[in-house]
Design a protein around this motif. Sequence first.
Motif, PDB file in Angstrom:
ATOM      1  N   GLN A  10      14.297  46.400  -3.182  1.00 23.05           N
ATOM      2  CA  GLN A  10      13.325  47.468  -3.394  1.00 23.05           C
ATOM      3  C   GLN A  10      12.507  47.717  -2.139  1.00 23.05           C
ATOM      4  O   GLN A  10      12.305  48.871  -1.728  1.00 23.05           O
ATOM      5  N   LEU A  11      12.042  46.640  -1.516  1.00 24.23           N
ATOM      6  CA  LEU A  11      11.185  46.769  -0.343  1.00 24.23           C
ATOM      7  C   LEU A  11      11.894  47.496   0.793  1.00 24.23           C
ATOM      8  O   LEU A  11      11.314  48.369   1.454  1.00 24.23           O
ATOM      9  N   SER A  12      13.141  47.123   1.037  1.00 23.64           N
ATOM     10  CA  SER A  12      13.874  47.657   2.190  1.00 23.64           C
ATOM     11  C   SER A  12      14.621  48.939   1.884  1.00 23.64           C
ATOM     12  O   SER A  12      15.284  49.495   2.774  1.00 23.64           O
ATOM     13  N   GLY A  13      14.544  49.406   0.644  1.00 26.31           N
ATOM     14  CA  GLY A  13      15.300  50.588   0.281  1.00 26.31           C
ATOM     15  C   GLY A  13      16.800  50.378   0.378  1.00 26.31           C
ATOM     16  O   GLY A  13      17.554  51.308   0.677  1.00 26.31           O
ATOM     17  N   GLY A  14      17.219  49.129   0.123  1.00 28.31           N
ATOM     18  CA  GLY A  14      18.635  48.799   0.177  1.00 28.31           C
ATOM     19  C   GLY A  14      19.146  48.445   1.552  1.00 28.31           C
ATOM     20  O   GLY A  14      20.337  48.149   1.720  1.00 28.31           O
ATOM     21  N   LYS A  15      18.291  48.412   2.565  1.00 30.26           N
ATOM     22  CA  LYS A  15      18.734  48.080   3.917  1.00 30.26           C
ATOM     23  C   LYS A  15      19.062  46.597   4.066  1.00 30.26           C
ATOM     24  O   LYS A  15      19.935  46.227   4.849  1.00 30.26           O
ATOM     25  N   LEU A  16      18.337  45.741   3.340  1.00 35.30           N
ATOM     26  CA  LEU A  16      18.640  44.314   3.365  1.00 35.30           C
ATOM     27  C   LEU A  16      19.854  44.058   2.479  1.00 35.30           C
ATOM     28  O   LEU A  16      19.804  44.261   1.266  1.00 35.30           O
ATOM     29  N   LYS A  17      20.952  43.627   3.101  1.00 37.20           N
ATOM     30  CA  LYS A  17      22.202  43.410   2.381  1.00 37.20           C
ATOM     31  C   LYS A  17      22.723  42.011   2.634  1.00 37.20           C
ATOM     32  O   LYS A  17      22.509  41.441   3.698  1.00 37.20           O
ATOM     33  N   VAL A  18      23.416  41.471   1.632  1.00 42.95           N
ATOM     34  CA  VAL A  18      24.083  40.184   1.763  1.00 42.95           C
ATOM     35  C   VAL A  18      25.547  40.400   1.427  1.00 42.95           C
ATOM     36  O   VAL A  18      25.882  40.859   0.333  1.00 42.95           O
ATOM     37  N   TYR A  19      26.421  40.054   2.365  1.00 41.94           N
ATOM     38  CA  TYR A  19      27.847  40.312   2.220  1.00 41.94           C
ATOM     39  C   TYR A  19      28.574  39.069   1.709  1.00 41.94           C
ATOM     40  O   TYR A  19      28.254  37.942   2.101  1.00 41.94           O
ATOM     41  N   ASP A  20      29.569  39.303   0.865  1.00 40.35           N
ATOM     42  CA  ASP A  20      30.456  38.243   0.399  1.00 40.35           C
ATOM     43  C   ASP A  20      31.601  38.132   1.397  1.00 40.35           C
ATOM     44  O   ASP A  20      32.451  39.022   1.480  1.00 40.35           O
ATOM     45  N   THR A  21      31.646  37.045   2.161  1.00 42.24           N
ATOM     46  CA  THR A  21      32.660  36.892   3.199  1.00 42.24           C
ATOM     47  C   THR A  21      34.049  36.605   2.637  1.00 42.24           C
ATOM     48  O   THR A  21      35.036  36.665   3.365  1.00 42.24           O
ATOM     49  N   GLY A  22      34.134  36.267   1.347  1.00 41.22           N
ATOM     50  CA  GLY A  22      35.403  35.893   0.745  1.00 41.22           C
ATOM     51  C   GLY A  22      35.705  34.406   0.852  1.00 41.22           C
ATOM     52  O   GLY A  22      36.579  33.895   0.148  1.00 41.22           O
ATOM     53  N   ALA A  23      34.992  33.704   1.718  1.00 40.60           N
ATOM     54  CA  ALA A  23      35.194  32.259   1.879  1.00 40.60           C
ATOM     55  C   ALA A  23      34.381  31.510   0.823  1.00 40.60           C
ATOM     56  O   ALA A  23      33.319  31.962   0.394  1.00 40.60           O
ATOM     57  N   ARG A  24      34.894  30.336   0.423  1.00 38.00           N
ATOM     58  CA  ARG A  24      34.220  29.518  -0.566  1.00 38.00           C
ATOM     59  C   ARG A  24      34.113  28.087  -0.056  1.00 38.00           C
ATOM     60  O   ARG A  24      34.824  27.675   0.871  1.00 38.00           O
ATOM     61  N   GLY A  25      33.234  27.305  -0.674  1.00 36.39           N
ATOM     62  CA  GLY A  25      33.073  25.913  -0.285  1.00 36.39           C
ATOM     63  C   GLY A  25      32.894  25.027  -1.496  1.00 36.39           C
ATOM     64  O   GLY A  25      32.816  25.501  -2.637  1.00 36.39           O
ATOM     65  N   ILE A  26      32.846  23.713  -1.249  1.00 31.72           N
ATOM     66  CA  ILE A  26      32.594  22.724  -2.300  1.00 31.72           C
ATOM     67  C   ILE A  26      31.626  21.686  -1.744  1.00 31.72           C
ATOM     68  O   ILE A  26      31.800  21.213  -0.619  1.00 31.72           O
ATOM     69  N   HIS A  27      30.601  21.368  -2.521  1.00 25.36           N
ATOM     70  CA  HIS A  27      29.718  20.243  -2.212  1.00 25.36           C
ATOM     71  C   HIS A  27      30.226  19.015  -2.968  1.00 25.36           C
ATOM     72  O   HIS A  27      30.642  19.122  -4.127  1.00 25.36           O
ATOM     73  N   GLY A  28      30.143  17.839  -2.328  1.00 23.95           N
ATOM     74  CA  GLY A  28      30.520  16.613  -3.008  1.00 23.95           C
ATOM     75  C   GLY A  28      29.673  15.441  -2.576  1.00 23.95           C
ATOM     76  O   GLY A  28      29.066  15.453  -1.499  1.00 23.95           O
ATOM     77  N   GLN A  29      29.612  14.426  -3.428  1.00 18.58           N
ATOM     78  CA  GLN A  29      28.920  13.186  -3.124  1.00 18.58           C
ATOM     79  C   GLN A  29      29.809  12.016  -3.517  1.00 18.58           C
ATOM     80  O   GLN A  29      30.575  12.107  -4.477  1.00 18.58           O
ATOM     81  N   ALA A  30      29.696  10.932  -2.768  1.00 16.54           N
ATOM     82  CA  ALA A  30      30.474   9.725  -3.071  1.00 16.54           C
ATOM     83  C   ALA A  30      29.643   8.509  -2.687  1.00 16.54           C
ATOM     84  O   ALA A  30      28.753   8.587  -1.831  1.00 16.54           O
ATOM     85  N   PRO A  31      29.930   7.341  -3.281  1.00 17.33           N
ATOM     86  CA  PRO A  31      29.184   6.132  -2.925  1.00 17.33           C
ATOM     87  C   PRO A  31      29.421   5.752  -1.469  1.00 17.33           C
ATOM     88  O   PRO A  31      30.431   6.115  -0.858  1.00 17.33           O
ATOM     89  N   THR A  32      28.474   5.004  -0.926  1.00 20.36           N
ATOM     90  CA  THR A  32      28.548   4.641   0.491  1.00 20.36           C
ATOM     91  C   THR A  32      29.831   3.894   0.833  1.00 20.36           C
ATOM     92  O   THR A  32      30.314   3.976   1.964  1.00 20.36           O
ATOM     93  N   THR A  33      30.413   3.185  -0.138  1.00 16.34           N
ATOM     94  CA  THR A  33      31.647   2.442   0.129  1.00 16.34           C
ATOM     95  C   THR A  33      32.789   3.357   0.572  1.00 16.34           C
ATOM     96  O   THR A  33      33.676   2.943   1.311  1.00 16.34           O
ATOM     97  N   ALA A  34      32.753   4.614   0.134  1.00 14.73           N
ATOM     98  CA  ALA A  34      33.816   5.553   0.496  1.00 14.73           C
ATOM     99  C   ALA A  34      33.769   5.937   1.969  1.00 14.73           C
ATOM    100  O   ALA A  34      34.747   6.454   2.513  1.00 14.73           O
ATOM    101  N   PHE A  35      32.649   5.677   2.608  1.00  8.95           N
ATOM    102  CA  PHE A  35      32.452   6.102   3.993  1.00  8.95           C
ATOM    103  C   PHE A  35      32.606   4.961   4.991  1.00  8.95           C
ATOM    104  O   PHE A  35      32.395   5.143   6.186  1.00  8.95           O
ATOM    105  N   LYS A  36      32.960   3.786   4.500  1.00 12.09           N
ATOM    106  CA  LYS A  36      33.043   2.603   5.371  1.00 12.09           C
ATOM    107  C   LYS A  36      34.004   2.817   6.533  1.00 12.09           C
ATOM    108  O   LYS A  36      33.809   2.289   7.627  1.00 12.09           O
ATOM    109  N   GLY A  37      35.066   3.576   6.293  1.00 10.81           N
ATOM    110  CA  GLY A  37      36.061   3.774   7.341  1.00 10.81           C
ATOM    111  C   GLY A  37      35.608   4.674   8.463  1.00 10.81           C
ATOM    112  O   GLY A  37      36.285   4.769   9.497  1.00 10.81           O
ATOM    113  N   LEU A  38      34.462   5.323   8.290  1.00 14.56           N
ATOM    114  CA  LEU A  38      33.968   6.231   9.320  1.00 14.56           C
ATOM    115  C   LEU A  38      32.956   5.576  10.249  1.00 14.56           C
ATOM    116  O   LEU A  38      32.963   5.795  11.451  1.00 14.56           O
ATOM    117  N   GLY A  39      32.059   4.761   9.675  1.00 14.99           N
ATOM    118  CA  GLY A  39      30.968   4.234  10.487  1.00 14.99           C
ATOM    119  C   GLY A  39      29.867   5.269  10.612  1.00 14.99           C
ATOM    120  O   GLY A  39      29.891   6.331   9.993  1.00 14.99           O
TER     121      GLY A  39
END
Length: 394
Positions: free
Chosen positions: A175-204
């Motif tokens: 409303q404020l911008s009269g539609g000038k402020l836009k957010v585009y859908d890039t088509g790309a998607r992502g996933i967030h995940g969590q795991a216990p610290t033991t899963a990361f031992k191989g990385l350091g």
Amino acid sequence: MSDTKPVLIAGAGLASLLLAHSLRRSGIPFKIFERDASFIFRAQGYRLRLSAEALEAIEQVLGPDTFQRFWDKCGKTDGAKFSEFNAITGEGKDDRLTAQQVLVSRGGKVVGIARGDMRTVFAEGSEEHIEWNKEVTGYELTDDGVRAIFADGTKSVEGSLLVGGEGIRSRVAKQLSGGKLKVYDTGARGIHGQAPTTAFKGLGEGVFIIRDDTHPDGSLAIITNVREKDMDNPEINFGWTMSAFPGVIRPPNDDHTIVGKQAADVARSLTKNWHPRFKPLIDQLNESEAAFWKITCSTPSGVPEWPNEPRVTVIGDAAHSMTPAAGLGANTAVQDAALLGRLLREAGGCKPGVTAAYEREMRVYGSAAVARSYATAVRQFGIKIDEETTPTVF
């Protein structure tokens, strides 16, 4: 405009809560309207890496004592230990990532914090001023103030200023911008995940990008931050963020709001051929915390200009949504909160010229951040936004 009227804030995201914290310390009344029923109503993402600019903004708002408590909640990872690996072979790339890419911010460290911890500190003292289940769908100007309009047709009390901080689908911004402020859908998607610290031992310890270029639709990568001091704590989960070219990550029915087993199953399917060093990050993930997310971006050419309205402005994703590339979205949003809060404090409330001054400065750093985020995402995710044809999010 009367100083006794509260500042009205649409949305209870991080930028809105930090702005509220600033207003409370300045003795400026405020009210926050949030469409959700509580902070835990939906998935909020896992962890944020903080830039030097963001830390300075947060410190400015919180003050020394509260900032110290905030700092104590932050994880600090050795900034010298960041690398990119081939997800299939396990081999590291010869060229190291730049400090800019991993946001080394203080003392040579990568500083990060869980969103929940960040929100808790920012919300201190403001909880009683939040009205839940209040979705702001627009506003109306009064003789000397403004009222927020809610989805059920009711209206807020009269405020001196309305700040749209309700994210990429901000009706206030539209409303404020009269539609000038836009957010585009890039088509790309992502996933967030969590795991216990033991899963990361191989990385350091370190910040790692694990990249898979074997998918027919394009590249897939995970970024994660492994903090040495937390490595042996069984009560802590480390997080990772997966992102990919458009078409690689496919939520069922393209529903990016899905949380839980379906998101976890997609992540496992995409990484089934990964090297044993990296497989535990996916195989041991906490299914209930897995979540899809949509990669969006504001106008790549910069934050547009609109006729200034002294009683309405926008912050955070409502002003400049960014891709996750370069990790700049939340870092830029907290700068908005600090800047607007400071200008209101210096003016003694919402006075003529405050929103104009804020928007002039915000457009400069906001446009630069969007441009950097978009350019990085073009390289990392293969996206391309055509401002004439690319679909917007609403």
